[in-house]
Design a protein around this motif. Structure first.
Motif, PDB file in Angstrom:
ATOM      1  N   TYR A 157     -68.711 -18.078 -26.545  1.00 43.11           N
ATOM      2  CA  TYR A 157     -69.593 -16.945 -26.758  1.00 43.11           C
ATOM      3  C   TYR A 157     -68.804 -15.753 -27.286  1.00 43.11           C
ATOM      4  CZ  TYR A 157     -73.119 -19.525 -24.141  1.00 43.11           C
ATOM      5  OH  TYR A 157     -74.013 -20.482 -23.723  1.00 43.11           O
ATOM      6  N   VAL A 158     -69.407 -15.014 -28.214  1.00 38.68           N
ATOM      7  CA  VAL A 158     -68.712 -13.910 -28.845  1.00 38.68           C
ATOM      8  C   VAL A 158     -68.363 -12.817 -27.841  1.00 38.68           C
ATOM      9  CG1 VAL A 158     -70.821 -12.656 -29.485  1.00 38.68           C
ATOM     10  CG2 VAL A 158     -68.764 -12.405 -30.874  1.00 38.68           C
ATOM     11  N   GLU A 159     -69.087 -12.750 -26.722  1.00 37.92           N
ATOM     12  CA  GLU A 159     -68.821 -11.727 -25.718  1.00 37.92           C
ATOM     13  C   GLU A 159     -67.642 -12.074 -24.809  1.00 37.92           C
ATOM     14  OE1 GLU A 159     -71.719 -13.272 -26.039  1.00 37.92           O
ATOM     15  OE2 GLU A 159     -73.287 -11.818 -26.550  1.00 37.92           O
ATOM     16  N   GLU A 160     -67.161 -13.298 -24.856  1.00 40.12           N
ATOM     17  CA  GLU A 160     -66.076 -13.695 -23.965  1.00 40.12           C
ATOM     18  C   GLU A 160     -64.764 -13.016 -24.365  1.00 40.12           C
ATOM     19  OE1 GLU A 160     -66.122 -17.956 -22.463  1.00 40.12           O
ATOM     20  OE2 GLU A 160     -67.294 -18.167 -24.297  1.00 40.12           O
ATOM     21  N   PRO A 161     -63.925 -12.676 -23.395  1.00 36.17           N
ATOM     22  CA  PRO A 161     -62.651 -12.018 -23.706  1.00 36.17           C
ATOM     23  C   PRO A 161     -61.820 -12.862 -24.664  1.00 36.17           C
ATOM     24  CG  PRO A 161     -63.101 -11.923 -21.345  1.00 36.17           C
ATOM     25  CD  PRO A 161     -64.139 -12.830 -21.940  1.00 36.17           C
ATOM     26  N   GLY A 162     -61.324 -12.214 -25.712  1.00 33.95           N
ATOM     27  CA  GLY A 162     -60.470 -12.901 -26.667  1.00 33.95           C
ATOM     28  C   GLY A 162     -61.206 -13.662 -27.754  1.00 33.95           C
ATOM     29  N   ALA A 163     -62.531 -13.738 -27.661  1.00 33.08           N
ATOM     30  CA  ALA A 163     -63.294 -14.483 -28.663  1.00 33.08           C
ATOM     31  C   ALA A 163     -63.407 -13.679 -29.950  1.00 33.08           C
ATOM     32  CB  ALA A 163     -64.682 -14.820 -28.126  1.00 33.08           C
ATOM     33  N   GLU A 164     -63.329 -14.363 -31.086  1.00 34.10           N
ATOM     34  CA  GLU A 164     -63.518 -13.711 -32.372  1.00 34.10           C
ATOM     35  C   GLU A 164     -65.000 -13.579 -32.679  1.00 34.10           C
ATOM     36  OE1 GLU A 164     -61.406 -15.655 -35.481  1.00 34.10           O
ATOM     37  OE2 GLU A 164     -59.451 -15.470 -34.498  1.00 34.10           O
ATOM     38  N   ASN A 165     -65.345 -12.564 -33.451  1.00 32.02           N
ATOM     39  CA  ASN A 165     -66.730 -12.375 -33.873  1.00 32.02           C
ATOM     40  C   ASN A 165     -66.887 -12.923 -35.293  1.00 32.02           C
ATOM     41  OD1 ASN A 165     -69.311 -11.590 -34.525  1.00 32.02           O
ATOM     42  ND2 ASN A 165     -68.991  -9.408 -34.229  1.00 32.02           N
ATOM     43  N   PRO A 166     -67.548 -14.076 -35.456  1.00 27.70           N
ATOM     44  CA  PRO A 166     -67.690 -14.659 -36.793  1.00 27.70           C
ATOM     45  C   PRO A 166     -68.916 -14.155 -37.538  1.00 27.70           C
ATOM     46  CG  PRO A 166     -68.582 -16.170 -35.178  1.00 27.70           C
ATOM     47  CD  PRO A 166     -68.091 -14.962 -34.407  1.00 27.70           C
ATOM     48  N   PHE A 167     -69.722 -13.299 -36.891  1.00 26.43           N
ATOM     49  CA  PHE A 167     -71.020 -12.948 -37.455  1.00 26.43           C
ATOM     50  C   PHE A 167     -70.927 -11.792 -38.440  1.00 26.43           C
ATOM     51  CE2 PHE A 167     -71.875 -14.830 -33.248  1.00 26.43           C
ATOM     52  CZ  PHE A 167     -72.525 -15.973 -33.692  1.00 26.43           C
ATOM     53  N   ARG A 168     -71.890 -11.747 -39.351  1.00 24.50           N
ATOM     54  CA  ARG A 168     -71.853 -10.772 -40.439  1.00 24.50           C
ATOM     55  C   ARG A 168     -72.332  -9.398 -40.002  1.00 24.50           C
ATOM     56  NH1 ARG A 168     -74.545 -13.409 -45.652  1.00 24.50           N
ATOM     57  NH2 ARG A 168     -73.247 -11.857 -46.682  1.00 24.50           N
ATOM     58  N   ILE A 169     -73.308  -9.342 -39.078  1.00 24.20           N
ATOM     59  CA  ILE A 169     -73.884  -8.049 -38.686  1.00 24.20           C
ATOM     60  C   ILE A 169     -73.841  -7.828 -37.183  1.00 24.20           C
ATOM     61  CG2 ILE A 169     -76.297  -8.782 -38.382  1.00 24.20           C
ATOM     62  CD1 ILE A 169     -75.222  -5.693 -40.414  1.00 24.20           C
ATOM     63  N   TYR A 170     -73.992  -8.887 -36.383  1.00 25.22           N
ATOM     64  CA  TYR A 170     -74.059  -8.740 -34.931  1.00 25.22           C
ATOM     65  C   TYR A 170     -72.742  -8.180 -34.382  1.00 25.22           C
ATOM     66  CZ  TYR A 170     -74.396  -9.679 -29.984  1.00 25.22           C
ATOM     67  OH  TYR A 170     -74.400  -9.530 -28.617  1.00 25.22           O
ATOM     68  N   GLY A 171     -72.861  -7.169 -33.527  1.00 28.55           N
ATOM     69  CA  GLY A 171     -71.697  -6.594 -32.863  1.00 28.55           C
ATOM     70  C   GLY A 171     -70.821  -5.733 -33.754  1.00 28.55           C
TER      71      GLY A 171
END
Length: 207
Positions: A157-171
């Motif tokens: 999940y993008v909210e997990e510590p250390g996770a990368e955000n692959p999304f174009r607009i979210y977050g």
């Protein structure tokens, strides 16, 4: 003849671990013949697992209440407009209504609207046929991207510590839009944070 109905909630997931491993937030365990254990990991306790007879699974009220599944039933502009077009809610909130479309959550609804260049607060009744086509394509491409980007054994999940955000607009509030470089904005919608580009997704439709 036995089955289970499982709902991951917001952050639940199944993980495979060696027997004897102590998994944090493990709420249920399935022991496999090879000695591995499938843990249902759910920190927030929003998910559920319910054992049911396998023949009863498709007839459960919670299953029958689901709307069209873009990955199973396919999704066209016509079927999308039929499912969502009568809603009086904002467009993004209507897309997250599981009785209309199954499987779109907060992230993928925002991503699909960005790809379709539609403002999240538009009312479904205001969409033109070409906009329904763009939105159907946006949903299909968003889900395809999400599945292809999950290249590990476990959901991350993008909210997990250390996770990368692959999304174009979210977050990405405050960051430049990947298309036009306008600063991404956010607001609360239906109790969830919505992200959008004010230039690529104008609130009033262009004539």
């Amino acid at each position: 003849g036995r089955a289970a109905l499982a709902h991951l909630g917001m952050t639940g997931k199944f993980v495979r671990r060696p027997i004897g491993h102590v998994e944090p937030y493990s709420r249920a365990r399935f022991h496999l013949d090879d000695g591995q254990v499938i843990h249902y990991r759910d920190p927030r306790l929003f998910g559920r697992i319910e054992p049911v007879p396998s023949e009863a699974l498709p007839e459960l009220p919670v299953v029958r209440a689901l709307g069209i599944d873009p990955m199973v039933d396919g999704l066209t502009a016509r079927s999308l407009a039929r499912a969502v077009g009568t809603s009086k809610q904002d467009l993004k909130v209507a897309l997250m209504d599981q009785s209309r479309i199954a499987g779109l959550g907060n992230i993928h609804a925002a991503e699909a609207l960005f790809r379709a260049r539609l403002h999240p607060s538009r009312k479904p009744a205001t969409l033109r046929p070409d906009e329904w086509r763009r939105l159907a394509r946006g949903i299909r491409s968003t889900l395809k991207f999400a599945l292809e980007s999950e290249d590990s054994e476990e959901i991350e999940y993008v909210e997990e510590p250390g996770a990368e955000n692959p999304f174009r607009i979210y977050g990405r509030a405050g960051e430049p839009c990947p298309v036009c470089r306008t600063r991404v904005q956010s607001f609360t919608q239906g109790g969830r944070t919505t992200y959008f580009c004010p230039r690529c997704q104008p609130r009033k439709r262009k004539r």
